[in-house]
Design a protein around this motif. Structure first.
Motif, PDB file in Angstrom:
ATOM      1  N   ASP A  45       0.804  -1.230   0.000  1.00  0.00           N
ATOM      2  CA  ASP A  45       0.000   0.000   0.000  1.00  0.00           C
ATOM      3  C   ASP A  45       0.838   1.282   0.000  1.00  0.00           C
ATOM      4  O   ASP A  45       0.327   2.351   0.296  1.00  0.00           O
ATOM      5  CB  ASP A  45      -1.020   0.011   1.155  1.00  0.00           C
ATOM      6  N   GLN A 116      -6.728  -0.455  -5.906  1.00  0.00           N
ATOM      7  CA  GLN A 116      -7.047  -0.812  -4.528  1.00  0.00           C
ATOM      8  C   GLN A 116      -8.181  -1.831  -4.486  1.00  0.00           C
ATOM      9  O   GLN A 116      -8.105  -2.838  -3.781  1.00  0.00           O
ATOM     10  CB  GLN A 116      -7.446   0.432  -3.711  1.00  0.00           C
ATOM     11  N   ALA A 125      -5.599  -7.436   0.018  1.00  0.00           N
ATOM     12  CA  ALA A 125      -5.733  -6.246   0.869  1.00  0.00           C
ATOM     13  C   ALA A 125      -7.116  -6.269   1.508  1.00  0.00           C
ATOM     14  O   ALA A 125      -8.013  -6.971   1.039  1.00  0.00           O
ATOM     15  CB  ALA A 125      -5.556  -4.980   0.036  1.00  0.00           C
TER      16      ALA A 125
END
Length: 140
Positions: A45, A116, A125
């Motif tokens: 990230d 993302q 994630a």
């Protein structure tokens, strides 16, 4: 007396114009997506552009490489996947804000795909609930 008032007025007007121009330039980088090239990603990230801009991927959290809650094996897997996907490539960035470390918090897109969301969809994630409000896709 009149001359002093005019000088002060001109000085104040000049300062207002300078502040306006600065703020306009500063916030214009947040107004619309721009193209950048990613140099590398430190982890899942956090990435760096070729211009040296440190970027914290908004709305997600990935395993840490180091620290008390580290999961180095999974963290390196996510980092390597992200580097394979975007390092050395042109991507689109939508800057949102800065974090407490001075990094740009932003959404990244490759071929119009939100990276993302892509990492979350793959299970690499998790949505960072505290900051999920920053991204439309993560508010659900």
């Amino acid at each position: 007396m009149k001359v002093n008032i005019l000088k002060n007025l001109n000085k104040n007007l000049f300062q207002i114009i300078l502040v306006y121009l600065f703020l306009n330039f500063y916030f214009s980088s947040f107004a619309k997506p721009q193209k950048i090239i990613i140099k590398s990603c430190y982890d899942g990230d956090t990435c760096t552009s070729i211009s040296g801009e440190k970027i914290r991927l908004a709305c997600i959290d990935t395993p840490e490489i180091r620290g008390k809650r580290a999961d180095p094996e999974k963290a390196l897997l996510v980092r390597d996947y992200l580097n394979d996907l975007i390092a050395g490539k042109e991507i689109t960035i939508r800057r949102i804000t800065y974090d407490r470390y001075g990094r740009t918090v932003a959404e990244l897109f490759k071929d119009n795909k939100n990276l993302q969301k892509h990492l979350v969809d793959l299970g690499l994630a998790k949505v960072y609930k505290k900051y999920a409000y920053q991204c439309k896709w993560s508010k659900n």
